[in-house]
Each structure stands twice: as structure tokens, then as C-alpha cells.
Write a protein that holds these residues in place. Sequence first.
Motif, short mmCIF file in Angstrom:
data_model
loop_
_atom_site.label_atom_id
_atom_site.label_comp_id
_atom_site.label_asym_id
_atom_site.label_seq_id
_atom_site.Cartn_x
_atom_site.Cartn_y
_atom_site.Cartn_z
N PRO A 68 0.83 -1.21 0.00
CA PRO A 68 0.00 0.00 0.00
C PRO A 68 0.86 1.26 0.00
N GLU A 69 0.39 2.30 -0.68
CA GLU A 69 1.21 3.50 -0.88
C GLU A 69 1.67 4.12 0.44
N ALA A 70 0.78 4.23 1.40
CA ALA A 70 1.16 4.85 2.67
C ALA A 70 2.26 4.05 3.36
N GLN A 71 2.14 2.73 3.32
CA GLN A 71 3.16 1.87 3.93
C GLN A 71 4.49 2.01 3.19
N ALA A 72 4.43 2.04 1.86
CA ALA A 72 5.65 2.18 1.06
C ALA A 72 6.33 3.51 1.33
N ARG A 73 5.54 4.57 1.47
CA ARG A 73 6.12 5.89 1.72
C ARG A 73 6.75 5.95 3.11
N ASP A 74 6.09 5.35 4.10
CA ASP A 74 6.64 5.33 5.45
C ASP A 74 7.98 4.61 5.48
N ARG A 75 8.05 3.48 4.78
CA ARG A 75 9.30 2.71 4.72
C ARG A 75 10.38 3.50 3.99
N ALA A 76 10.00 4.18 2.91
CA ALA A 76 10.96 4.98 2.15
C ALA A 76 11.52 6.12 2.99
N VAL A 77 10.65 6.79 3.72
CA VAL A 77 11.10 7.89 4.59
C VAL A 77 12.07 7.37 5.64
N GLU A 78 11.76 6.21 6.19
CA GLU A 78 12.64 5.59 7.19
C GLU A 78 14.01 5.26 6.58
N LEU A 79 14.00 4.71 5.38
CA LEU A 79 15.26 4.33 4.73
C LEU A 79 16.08 5.55 4.31
N LEU A 80 15.40 6.59 3.83
CA LEU A 80 16.12 7.80 3.44
C LEU A 80 16.79 8.45 4.66
N ALA A 81 16.12 8.38 5.79
CA ALA A 81 16.76 8.87 7.02
C ALA A 81 17.97 8.01 7.37
#
Length: 250
Positions: free
Chosen positions: A114-127
Amino acid sequence: MTGKPVLQVRDLVKRYGTHTVLNGIDLDVAEHEVVVLIGSSGSGKSTLLRCVNLLEELDDGQIVLDGVDISDPRANPDHARRNMGIVFQAFNLFPHLNVLDNVTLAPKVVHKVPEAQARDRAVELLAKVGLADKAQAYPDRLSGGQQQRVAIARALAYDPRLLLLDEITSALDPELVGEVLALVRELAAGGTTLLMATHEMGFAKQVADRVCFLDGGALIESGPPSQILEDPRHPRTQQFLSRIIQAGRL
């Protein structure tokens, strides 16, 4: 090797026409292990990584991932690739997508996250890779080192069992190499299972659990970094490393 094997390569052969690029490679990678492939250009390191990821068709041999023979013609290669991340020398980011969209694309499209889950994971990884402030930037606004860190974040976005790194610093300016290697060092310390090819001998010495020397498509010698890089037993390994030392790279 200790621990549960994530990857098992058995008698792997790869040819291009009459030229044998890989000649009977046997290699295991245990869970949480960091295995570093070294050797001169043309030794077969990159081809081995591409074969493991099933980007190249095998001429003979077997590749087993978590006990499943992914090289079986009946196996679904896409399913196997979902459990592996690979980062190449070139960054291969989509230039028309910003950083956040580059990282979320595969989880959303391939893995149906799901998009929200993917974005949350991406934000975590970018950090995690030190680029939280670049989420909306486009690749052409990033340095080479930053683009490579985005590529690593993208490869980690679906929590692969195995991360393959193919000479990821070779296209970088020397001053940018350190930041990418620092990230890989953090991943290794955090328990990521890694199989990587590199020319950075000092880094291999620091981060590897095991170093494998390839020459002419064969795995010549394998062992702890202290043994392979400081006291190699095979004459060809000794010759290769003597040249590295003369060039001031070890």
C-alpha cells in the motif's frame, strides 16, 4: 561459514559463446554474513552477481536461496528477485521521479505494498542513508554519492534476504567513495546479509567476514580477510595483492 545459509551456489558455469566467464563456482553465504569478492577486472565478479540475481542465464550449476532452487527452469525468477536487492556501478535511478518516488516504486508496483506503507518505509530508509531532506529532490540535483545512497535505499525498500553490491563506488569521484562505504559498513554492522564485489581492499579488510578471490572465472581462494589479504596461500592471489600493495590500495 557459520549460521544458516541464505545463498548456496553450486558448480556455476557461465559462457558467452566459446568464452567461459565462470567455471564451476561454489559459494555459500550465511545469514548476516558479509562476503566480499575481489579480483582483477574480467575475473567474473560482476557476472557472478548477475547470475545470482538471475539476470544472466546459467549454462550449468545451481543457485539456492533459502533452500529453494531458484535456478530451476520451473522457478519464477521474479519471485526470487523479490528476495534479493542489487545495486550496480551505475545508479540507474529514474530521472523523471523524485527520490521518494524512486524508492517507493518497486514496493508499490512489484510487491503491491500500500502506498502509505511504502512511503513510510521509504522515509525511514532515506533517514537511514542520511538523505531525509532530499525526498523531493530529483536525481540530477544529487551528487554521485547521494544518488548511490538512494539506489541502496531503493534496494532495501522491500527488506531483501540478500543484498548484492556490484562495484558500487567505481563510478564515484574519490571524495564521494567514503560516504557510500560508510553506509555499507552500517548495513553490515546491522546484520544485513551482503555479497559484494569491490576494488576497495582496505574496506574489504574492515567489513568482510570472508573474502573470495576470483581469477579467470574460478574461485581461487576464500577465507577470513586477515588470511586472504595479509597471508594468501595461492600464488595467483599473492601476485594480485602484490600489485594492489604496489599501487598503494591496501
